[in-house]
Design a protein around this motif. Structure first.
Motif, PDB file in Angstrom:
ATOM      1  N   PRO A 149       0.958  -0.886   0.064  1.00 58.12           N
ATOM      2  CA  PRO A 149      -0.058   0.183   0.033  1.00 58.12           C
ATOM      3  C   PRO A 149       0.841   1.288   0.074  1.00 58.12           C
ATOM      4  O   PRO A 149       0.628   1.803  -0.721  1.00 58.12           O
ATOM      5  CB  PRO A 149      -0.664  -0.043   1.399  1.00 58.12           C
ATOM      6  N   ALA A 150       2.261   0.931   0.676  1.00 52.90           N
ATOM      7  CA  ALA A 150       2.868   2.712   0.901  1.00 52.90           C
ATOM      8  C   ALA A 150       3.023   2.862  -0.558  1.00 52.90           C
ATOM      9  O   ALA A 150       3.565   4.059  -1.308  1.00 52.90           O
ATOM     10  CB  ALA A 150       3.781   1.592   1.245  1.00 52.90           C
ATOM     11  N   GLN A 151       3.656   1.725  -1.049  1.00 49.90           N
ATOM     12  CA  GLN A 151       4.373   1.491  -2.544  1.00 49.90           C
ATOM     13  C   GLN A 151       3.429   2.878  -3.527  1.00 49.90           C
ATOM     14  O   GLN A 151       3.282   3.298  -4.255  1.00 49.90           O
ATOM     15  CB  GLN A 151       5.246   0.295  -3.487  1.00 49.90           C
ATOM     16  N   TRP A 152       2.022   2.179  -3.555  1.00 51.71           N
ATOM     17  CA  TRP A 152       0.580   1.864  -3.723  1.00 51.71           C
ATOM     18  C   TRP A 152       0.528   3.847  -4.140  1.00 51.71           C
ATOM     19  O   TRP A 152       0.417   4.787  -4.871  1.00 51.71           O
ATOM     20  CB  TRP A 152      -0.177   1.925  -4.065  1.00 51.71           C
ATOM     21  N   ALA A 153       0.643   4.458  -3.148  1.00 51.61           N
ATOM     22  CA  ALA A 153       0.507   5.511  -2.500  1.00 51.61           C
ATOM     23  C   ALA A 153       1.646   6.357  -3.210  1.00 51.61           C
ATOM     24  O   ALA A 153       0.959   7.687  -3.422  1.00 51.61           O
ATOM     25  CB  ALA A 153       0.353   5.926  -0.535  1.00 51.61           C
ATOM     26  N   ALA A 154       2.893   5.658  -2.715  1.00 54.14           N
ATOM     27  CA  ALA A 154       3.944   6.951  -3.981  1.00 54.14           C
ATOM     28  C   ALA A 154       3.563   6.972  -5.102  1.00 54.14           C
ATOM     29  O   ALA A 154       3.214   8.279  -6.205  1.00 54.14           O
ATOM     30  CB  ALA A 154       5.081   5.932  -3.522  1.00 54.14           C
ATOM     31  N   VAL A 155       2.808   5.563  -5.575  1.00 52.02           N
ATOM     32  CA  VAL A 155       2.310   6.164  -7.412  1.00 52.02           C
ATOM     33  C   VAL A 155       1.313   6.726  -7.438  1.00 52.02           C
ATOM     34  O   VAL A 155       1.627   7.866  -8.643  1.00 52.02           O
ATOM     35  CB  VAL A 155       2.441   4.675  -8.175  1.00 52.02           C
ATOM     36  N   ASP A 156       0.907   7.237  -6.810  1.00 49.12           N
ATOM     37  CA  ASP A 156      -0.669   7.753  -6.862  1.00 49.12           C
ATOM     38  C   ASP A 156       0.582   9.186  -6.822  1.00 49.12           C
ATOM     39  O   ASP A 156      -0.699   9.904  -7.600  1.00 49.12           O
ATOM     40  CB  ASP A 156      -1.635   7.057  -5.827  1.00 49.12           C
ATOM     41  N   ARG A 157       1.162   9.618  -6.159  1.00 44.68           N
ATOM     42  CA  ARG A 157       1.191  10.707  -5.760  1.00 44.68           C
ATOM     43  C   ARG A 157       2.415  11.367  -6.663  1.00 44.68           C
ATOM     44  O   ARG A 157       2.635  12.824  -7.687  1.00 44.68           O
ATOM     45  CB  ARG A 157       2.339  11.085  -4.548  1.00 44.68           C
ATOM     46  N   PHE A 158       3.122  10.427  -8.180  1.00 39.05           N
ATOM     47  CA  PHE A 158       4.094  10.565  -9.086  1.00 39.05           C
ATOM     48  C   PHE A 158       3.166  10.293 -10.466  1.00 39.05           C
ATOM     49  O   PHE A 158       3.152  11.316 -11.391  1.00 39.05           O
ATOM     50  CB  PHE A 158       4.878   9.094  -8.543  1.00 39.05           C
ATOM     51  N   ASP A 159       2.469   9.402 -10.491  1.00 39.91           N
ATOM     52  CA  ASP A 159       0.888   9.628 -11.051  1.00 39.91           C
ATOM     53  C   ASP A 159      -0.323   9.189 -11.108  1.00 39.91           C
ATOM     54  O   ASP A 159      -0.950   8.228 -11.600  1.00 39.91           O
ATOM     55  CB  ASP A 159       2.085   8.090 -12.079  1.00 39.91           C
TER      56      ASP A 159
ATOM     57  N   ASN B 151       4.182   0.480 -16.345  1.00 39.63           N
ATOM     58  CA  ASN B 151       2.748   1.062 -14.530  1.00 39.63           C
ATOM     59  C   ASN B 151       4.310   1.779 -13.996  1.00 39.63           C
ATOM     60  O   ASN B 151       5.186   1.190 -14.207  1.00 39.63           O
ATOM     61  CB  ASN B 151       2.320   0.363 -13.806  1.00 39.63           C
ATOM     62  N   ALA B 152       3.665   3.655 -13.535  1.00 38.08           N
ATOM     63  CA  ALA B 152       4.678   4.127 -13.102  1.00 38.08           C
ATOM     64  C   ALA B 152       5.505   3.599 -11.499  1.00 38.08           C
ATOM     65  O   ALA B 152       6.220   3.526 -10.839  1.00 38.08           O
ATOM     66  CB  ALA B 152       4.396   5.152 -12.070  1.00 38.08           C
ATOM     67  N   ILE B 153       4.781   1.800 -10.960  1.00 35.63           N
ATOM     68  CA  ILE B 153       5.171   1.317 -10.014  1.00 35.63           C
ATOM     69  C   ILE B 153       6.556   0.748 -10.553  1.00 35.63           C
ATOM     70  O   ILE B 153       7.595   0.603  -9.128  1.00 35.63           O
ATOM     71  CB  ILE B 153       4.424   0.579  -9.396  1.00 35.63           C
ATOM     72  N   GLN B 154       6.427   0.668 -11.743  1.00 39.64           N
ATOM     73  CA  GLN B 154       8.042   0.207 -12.578  1.00 39.64           C
ATOM     74  C   GLN B 154       9.341   0.972 -12.245  1.00 39.64           C
ATOM     75  O   GLN B 154      10.295   0.586 -12.711  1.00 39.64           O
ATOM     76  CB  GLN B 154       8.027  -0.818 -13.359  1.00 39.64           C
ATOM     77  N   LEU B 155       8.686   1.818 -12.844  1.00 40.00           N
ATOM     78  CA  LEU B 155       9.713   2.895 -13.157  1.00 40.00           C
ATOM     79  C   LEU B 155      10.157   3.491 -11.722  1.00 40.00           C
ATOM     80  O   LEU B 155      11.870   3.909 -11.126  1.00 40.00           O
ATOM     81  CB  LEU B 155       9.280   4.360 -13.129  1.00 40.00           C
ATOM     82  N   LEU B 156       9.267   3.283 -10.383  1.00 36.66           N
ATOM     83  CA  LEU B 156       9.612   4.062  -8.686  1.00 36.66           C
ATOM     84  C   LEU B 156      10.319   2.685  -8.037  1.00 36.66           C
ATOM     85  O   LEU B 156      11.357   2.802  -7.381  1.00 36.66           O
ATOM     86  CB  LEU B 156       9.036   4.085  -7.986  1.00 36.66           C
ATOM     87  N   TYR B 157       9.527   1.358  -8.545  1.00 35.93           N
ATOM     88  CA  TYR B 157      10.895   0.278  -7.726  1.00 35.93           C
ATOM     89  C   TYR B 157      10.230  -0.845  -9.093  1.00 35.93           C
ATOM     90  O   TYR B 157       9.607  -1.069  -9.351  1.00 35.93           O
ATOM     91  CB  TYR B 157       9.389  -0.074  -6.327  1.00 35.93           C
ATOM     92  N   PRO B 158      12.085  -0.671  -9.962  1.00 32.36           N
ATOM     93  CA  PRO B 158      11.788  -1.697 -11.000  1.00 32.36           C
ATOM     94  C   PRO B 158      11.846  -2.774 -10.941  1.00 32.36           C
ATOM     95  O   PRO B 158      12.184  -3.809 -11.030  1.00 32.36           O
ATOM     96  CB  PRO B 158      13.634  -1.330 -11.198  1.00 32.36           C
TER      97      PRO B 158
END
Length: 282
Positions: free
Chosen positions: A40-50, A231-238
């Motif tokens: 959930p914390a990673q998805w929260a970071a994604v929602d702020r980024f994209d 998805n941006a999650i793979q950019l933030l967390y490859p």
């Protein structure tokens, strides 16, 4: 309605142009199910980024785009979008708008001299080969045939992707491979290869012969990813795996290797599916 000019980045003497083909929700699963190891914390970071990657109904929203590299030695197209109304990507928002986006960028399909297909999923090859009306040699009237949409271009596919076509989608032999061979426009690559502007880099994992394109000048570069990341999650967390990657470990290595930057380097990620076409490496 005319398509507005799309964003572009200049790297040295080359202009990289984002070409919109459509946008719509991902129909197969939720983004959380597509990346089951994400927190959930990673998805929260994604929602702020994209933040644009989730629509009003909470669905994962995808853009579908190709990229043109326009330089002094010619025009290269990277990927060919979702395609016209009769394209095989029936799960995507057909018909695509790539011809209108090309026109808005001042590009005639006949001017494109190279088409790099990052991989053979249907939302990346839709305009590569299209139906046309041709007169039969028997004189019986018109019949439908298939021809490359870019009549003067060499189409580049990795040998490993070509070898896996029957596993990926056996219908593509008839609808893509055979027409490109008949027109003598298909070129198979074995790994990395130079382009007139930039270079092809083998990035297997999402599919066996996935490839990306890098355009660089000095310490600044643009990485055209295909589905190296979706998805941006793979950019933030490859390191996070995507359930639709054929070889998740190989895909992770490809992603981490290509997204790695040295101190002082500037990397712009040019993505097919993120909300913004050009994203600075965070």
């Amino acid at each position: 309605m005319p398509v507005a000019p799309t964003p572009a980045i200049r790297i040295g003497s080359s202009e990289i142009i984002a070409l919109a083909d459509g946008a719509g929700p991902f129909p197969f699963t939720s983004r959380e199910a597509a990346f089951p190891d994400a927190t959930p914390a990673q998805w929260a970071a994604v929602d702020r980024f994209d933040p644009g990657a989730v629509d009003a109904e909470g669905r994962w929203s995808l853009n579908f785009r190709a990229f043109a590299i326009r330089g002094p030695k010619g025009i290269t197209l990277v990927d060919a979008g979702i395609g016209p109304a009769d394209a095989p990507a029936t799960w995507a928002p057909l018909p695509g708008k790539l011809p209108e986006s090309l026109a808005a960028a001042g590009i005639d399909p006949a001017e494109v001299d190279t088409v790099v297909l990052t991989h053979l999923h249907t939302d990346h090859i839709g305009w590569a080969v299209v139906a046309e009306e041709a007169v039969t040699t028997s004189g019986d009237g018109p019949s439908t045939g298939l021809s490359p949409f870019f009549p003067n271009a060499e189409y580049l596919i990795q040998q490993a992707e070509f070898d896996a076509v029957d596993m990926l989608n056996p219908k593509l032999r008839e609808t893509l491979i055979d027409p490109l061979r008949a027109s003598e426009q298909l070129r198979l690559l074995e790994g990395d290869a130079p382009l007139r502007a930039g270079r092809v880099v083998a990035t297997p994992g999402h599919t066996p012969g996935h490839q990306s394109v890098v355009v660089a000048d000095g310490r600044e570069s643009v990485l055209i990813t295909g589905d190296l990341l979706v998805n941006a999650i793979q950019l933030l967390y490859p390191d996070l795996a995507y359930v639709y990657e054929i070889d998740r470990e190989t895909a992770r290595r490809s992603r981490e290797q290509l997204l790695r930057t040295e101190g002082g380097a500037v990397l712009h990620v040019a993505s097919s599916h993120l909300t913004e076409p050009f994203v600075p490496m965070p």
